[in-house]
Design a protein around this motif. Structure first.
Motif, PDB file in Angstrom:
ATOM      1  N   GLU A   5      10.084   6.506   4.512  1.00 56.24           N
ATOM      2  CA  GLU A   5       9.005   7.444   4.818  1.00 56.24           C
ATOM      3  C   GLU A   5       8.176   7.852   3.607  1.00 56.24           C
ATOM      4  O   GLU A   5       6.962   8.028   3.702  1.00 56.24           O
ATOM      5  N   HIS A   6       8.817   8.055   2.454  1.00 58.74           N
ATOM      6  CA  HIS A   6       8.098   8.606   1.301  1.00 58.74           C
ATOM      7  C   HIS A   6       8.311   7.746   0.041  1.00 58.74           C
ATOM      8  O   HIS A   6       8.958   8.176  -0.907  1.00 58.74           O
ATOM      9  N   ILE A  57       4.545  -0.102  -5.347  1.00 54.64           N
ATOM     10  CA  ILE A  57       3.865   0.748  -4.371  1.00 54.64           C
ATOM     11  C   ILE A  57       2.599   1.306  -5.012  1.00 54.64           C
ATOM     12  O   ILE A  57       2.637   1.889  -6.092  1.00 54.64           O
ATOM     13  N   ALA A  58       1.481   1.081  -4.327  1.00 58.65           N
ATOM     14  CA  ALA A  58       0.202   1.554  -4.870  1.00 58.65           C
ATOM     15  C   ALA A  58       0.155   3.081  -4.881  1.00 58.65           C
ATOM     16  O   ALA A  58       0.794   3.755  -4.049  1.00 58.65           O
ATOM     17  N   ALA A  59      -0.591   3.615  -5.813  1.00 60.91           N
ATOM     18  CA  ALA A  59      -0.779   5.059  -5.860  1.00 60.91           C
ATOM     19  C   ALA A  59      -1.634   5.503  -4.670  1.00 60.91           C
ATOM     20  O   ALA A  59      -2.544   4.791  -4.246  1.00 60.91           O
ATOM     21  N   PRO A  60      -1.356   6.688  -4.117  1.00 68.70           N
ATOM     22  CA  PRO A  60      -2.154   7.160  -2.982  1.00 68.70           C
ATOM     23  C   PRO A  60      -3.612   7.415  -3.384  1.00 68.70           C
ATOM     24  O   PRO A  60      -3.917   7.643  -4.526  1.00 68.70           O
ATOM     25  N   ALA A  80       4.947   6.100  -5.804  1.00 64.36           N
ATOM     26  CA  ALA A  80       4.130   5.076  -6.458  1.00 64.36           C
ATOM     27  C   ALA A  80       4.911   4.460  -7.614  1.00 64.36           C
ATOM     28  O   ALA A  80       5.694   5.122  -8.291  1.00 64.36           O
ATOM     29  N   PRO A  93       0.817  -1.209   0.000  1.00 70.08           N
ATOM     30  CA  PRO A  93       0.000   0.000   0.000  1.00 70.08           C
ATOM     31  C   PRO A  93       0.855   1.264   0.000  1.00 70.08           C
ATOM     32  O   PRO A  93       2.032   1.242   0.360  1.00 70.08           O
ATOM     33  N   ALA A  94       0.242   2.361  -0.380  1.00 72.79           N
ATOM     34  CA  ALA A  94       0.914   3.655  -0.355  1.00 72.79           C
ATOM     35  C   ALA A  94       1.176   4.077   1.084  1.00 72.79           C
ATOM     36  O   ALA A  94       0.503   3.627   2.010  1.00 72.79           O
ATOM     37  N   GLY A  95       2.164   4.949   1.254  1.00 75.85           N
ATOM     38  CA  GLY A  95       2.467   5.454   2.584  1.00 75.85           C
ATOM     39  C   GLY A  95       3.773   4.912   3.107  1.00 75.85           C
ATOM     40  O   GLY A  95       4.446   4.102   2.447  1.00 75.85           O
TER      41      GLY A  95
END
Length: 347
Positions: free
Chosen positions: A297-298, A344-347, A301, A245-247
């Motif tokens: 942390e960041h 990484i999924a898009a937010p 995507a 997941p994103a984040g």
């Protein structure tokens, strides 16, 4: 890679066929068990042992198993450990004799020499036993001795330098995680040498011989390393490959190395272009695995390749993959970096 020690892989190398197998597997259910002892032999019962560090202990039921042939059935009342050869006083010690000696408890990580990159043929446990150095002193090891040869009830044999046998961290163990050593892990007695892969640490030991020359052990005769010194290993346990997941993402795993010890663990989230230092939770000695963590942390995507590497105290750094035999493990274990590909999924 659920190989068995007795399975032999014959690979063609430069036109010559060689037997190149070393095998480990997760502990499997076995119908065999140690023979029920008769009085007056007393087996040690469960004990509450202090955990010396905030690193995980592998449950005995999940500890990987090395299997050379079949698990021998040992009648502990009839069993004895012989120490012979280049000694002033040959010994024959019963199980009760060993239990009566001063005991030590140590946390120790074991790893199979054929553990692949990112593999789980590694485990950490608490062990109780006697120092090999105490036995050698009692037997009167002669200065003419060069190697210590170990023979096991299943027919396995290997050797180590006398200097390693005299190391204060070299143990002969009869308990594991507070319980009598299970048959799969060497009841009644197994070896634990610091800084060496599992192939040098036989189980079901019956005889120890000090010799002047050199001994070629079973797996050494198949082309595997005679020294079998542990190489640095950093495994990524989380995240697993695939979509995440994103984040912010916590990246963590375990690291292990030989007697040189770990200076730091570094993590890359861009396939090795840049590296950041992870935080470490160390075991009580260099012979115990280290838990490492890094907070990403960041994460952007899209696709990313996460890598981890050990930097040893002598400055040696784990390399990228080199595509060697048997997943890079032959003939002396692998130190190649573990990499995990994630999306990484898009937010």
């Amino acid at each position: 890679m659920d190989w068995r020690r007795r399975e032999v892989l014959r690979l063609l190398i430069g036109g010559a066929a060689g037997a190149l197998a070393a095998a480990c597997a997760r502990r499997l259910p076995s119908p065999e068990a140690p023979a029920v002892p008769h009085t007056p032999v007393r087996l040690p019962g469960p004990e509450q042992w202090p955990v010396e560090a905030a690193v995980p202990i592998t449950p005995t039921s999940e500890f990987y198993e090395v299997k050379y042939s079949t698990i021998p059935r040992v009648d502990v009342e009839a069993w004895a450990l012989e120490i012979v050869g280049e000694v002033e006083r040959p010994l024959r010690l019963t199980y009760a004799d060993l239990l009566a000696m001063p005991a030590v408890i140590e946390m120790r990580t074991l790893e199979c020499i054929s553990n692949p990159v990112g593999g789980d043929l590694i485990g950490n446990a608490l062990w109780k036993g006697v120092r090999m150095a105490d036995l050698l002193e009692r037997a009167g090891a002669r200065p003419t001795a060069r190697e210590v040869v170990l023979y096991a009830a299943d027919g396995y044999h290997t050797s180590i330098p006398l200097s390693l046998a005299q190391d204060p961290h070299s143990l002969l163990a009869y308990m594991m995680n507070g319980e009598v050593l299970p048959p799969e892990h060497g009841f009644p007695l197994r070896a634990l040498w610091p800084g060496r892969y599992g192939m040098k640490q036989p189980k079901w030991i019956t005889r120890i011989e000090l010799i002047r020359g050199e001994h070629t052990g079973y797996w050494e005769g198949q082309g595997w390393s005679k020294e079998a010194i542990i190489k640095p290993n950093s495994r990524i346990d989380q995240p697993r490959p695939g979509m995440i997941p994103a984040g912010p993402v916590e990246i963590h795993g375990i690291a292990f190395s030989g007697p040189v010890g770990i200076a730091r663990v570094e993590v890359s989230v861009d396939d090795g272009r840049t590296w950041q230092e992870a935080s470490l939770t160390r075991g009580p000695t260099p012979y115990v695995w280290t838990v490492w963590r890094y907070w990403w942390e960041h994460p952007p995507a899209g696709e990313a390749v996460i890598r981890a590497r050990v930097v040893q105290n002598d400055g040696y750094v784990q390399p990228r993959g080199r595509g060697r035999l048997l997943g890079g493990t032959f003939p002396d274990g692998t130190d190649e970096q573990h990499a995990v590909r994630v999306v990484i999924a898009a937010p």
